[in-house]
Design an enzyme around this catalytic site. Sequence first.
Site, short mmCIF file in Angstrom:
data_model
loop_
_atom_site.label_atom_id
_atom_site.label_comp_id
_atom_site.label_asym_id
_atom_site.label_seq_id
_atom_site.Cartn_x
_atom_site.Cartn_y
_atom_site.Cartn_z
N SER A 235 14.39 5.05 0.77
CA SER A 235 15.68 4.43 0.48
C SER A 235 16.19 4.94 -0.86
CB SER A 235 15.56 2.91 0.46
OG SER A 235 15.29 2.48 -0.86
N LYS A 236 17.44 4.63 -1.14
CA LYS A 236 18.00 5.21 -2.37
C LYS A 236 17.41 4.58 -3.63
CE LYS A 236 22.32 2.58 -2.57
NZ LYS A 236 23.08 2.29 -1.37
#
Length: 462
Positions: A235-236
Site C-alpha cells: 500500500s502507499k
Amino acid sequence: MRKLGPIMDVRVRFAPSPTGFFHIGSARTALFNWLYARHTGGKFILRIEDTDKERNSEEYLKVIYDSLKWLGMDWDEGPGVGGNYGPYLQSQRGDIYTRYVNKLLSEGKAYEKDGATWLRLEGERYTEYDDYAKAEVEKVKAAPVVIEDIIRGHVERAEDRDFVIVRSNGEPVFHLVNVIDDIEMGITHVIRGEDHLSNTSKHVLIFQALGAPVPQFAHMPLILKDPAVGKGKMSKRDKGALIEEYQTRGFLPEAVRNFLCLLGWSPKDDREKMDIAEVIRMFELTDIMKGSARFDEKKMLHLNSAYLRALPVEEFVAGAKPVLAKAGLDFAIYDEAALADALKLVQEKIFVYDDLPGYAGFFFTENYAIDEKAREKIGKKDDIPGRIAKLIPALEALNDWTDEAIQNCLHKLGESNGEKPYAFFGVLRLAVCGSGGGPELHPILRILGKERVMKRLRAFAS
Ligand code: GLU
C-alpha cells in the site's frame, strides 16, 4: 508461449490518475509500457485520466511528469509533447465523449433511464416483439465475457450486459472514457495492473458496442509487501511504496528503474544489475510473470549500491555534494582531489546517498558523534584510555604522513605491545571517526591530516 496478434505498429499508453503520489506500482506499469514500446519501436503515450475533478491539480500532474522524467521514461505523445491524438488530458476531451455517447444513442446501443445513460446489449431492443430474439439475448446475457490476456491467459468473467456509461450528473464513467480514449488513440496493447482485470469485461463490451477492435490486454501481477514487513498488497503507506521516497533518500534513478524491471519480469537467469538497453532488447510481454511480485527492500538497496559503485568517482562526488550540504557538512574544507579521495573510500560501502552523513560525516566536521554502543563494545576488551595514551606519542612522532607510514607505525605499536599488528585500530577509529567500523583506516587518517587526527585524539582523551 502464447501467440501475439499480427505484427502491427505498437501503440501503448500509461494512463495515470493524478492523485499526488507516484506509487511504485504506477511506475512499474509505466515502465513496462515504455519498455514494450521501445522494444517494438512503437509509441509510448502518456494520457492523464483526470476526470476526478476534486483530486485534480497542476501540482499532482507535476508529480507524474517529474517521476517519469526522473526514471528516464520519455513519452512520444502526451502533455508537453503533443501528438496527433490529443488533447492528452481527459478533462479536455469532453466533446469527444459526448460525440461517442450520441452515436451509441442514435444507433440504439445505449438508452436513457433515470437521467443516466446505459449501455444496451445488442439485439435487446427487439426482445419485446420477438421471442426468438429474447431467447438469444438471454443466452448472450448468461455467457461470460471472454478476455484473452497475454499474461493471465484465457479469462472468463460474468458481467451485467447493461450498465451505466454516463451518470445522471452528465459525467461519463471511467470505463467509457478509458475505452473511447484507447480507440481514439489507436492503442494496440493495454498493459496495466491486475486490479483492472475486473474492469476489463466491461471494457470489452464497450469496445464491441462501439464497433472497435478490442486491443490486446496484458494485466500485470500485483506487487506484494516485503515479506519482512507483512502480507498482502503493497500500500502507499508501506516503506518504499512511493517514488518520492527514493528521490529524497538519494537513490539513483537507474537503480530504481532496474529494480522496477524485475518486479514481474526477469531475464530468466540470475542477472539483477542490467543495462536498460539490454532490458529493452529482451523485454517481451509474454515473459511477464503471472504470479505476484514481491517488494524486496534489501534487493533494492543492494542494486543501488551496485550502481553507486559503478559510478565514475566524479559523478559519485557530484551526487554526494547536495546530500552533504543538506546535512550541514562542509565539504569545501577539501579541494576537489581530496574530496574525491575521501568519498572514494565510502563509495564502495554505502547503499544510498542517504547513508553518507552517518557513515562519512567525520570527514567534514569536528562534531562527529561517538557511537556509544561501539565504545561499550570496544571498552569490554580494550583499555581505551591506555591505548589512546600510547597512540598519541606514536603518531605524534610520525613525520611521514602517508598510508604506508601510518600503517607501519600502527603495526609496530601493536607488536611492541606484544599484541596483533591491528590491536590499536579499533580504539583509534572510535576516537577519530566515532564509529566501530567503516572504510579502511590509514587513508582516512591520511586524508584527515595529522593535525586534525592529533587534535581528535587529544579531545577524545580529555
Ligand atoms: N487511470 C487508471 C489508473 O490510474 C488506469 C486505467 C488503465 O490503465 O486502463 O489506474
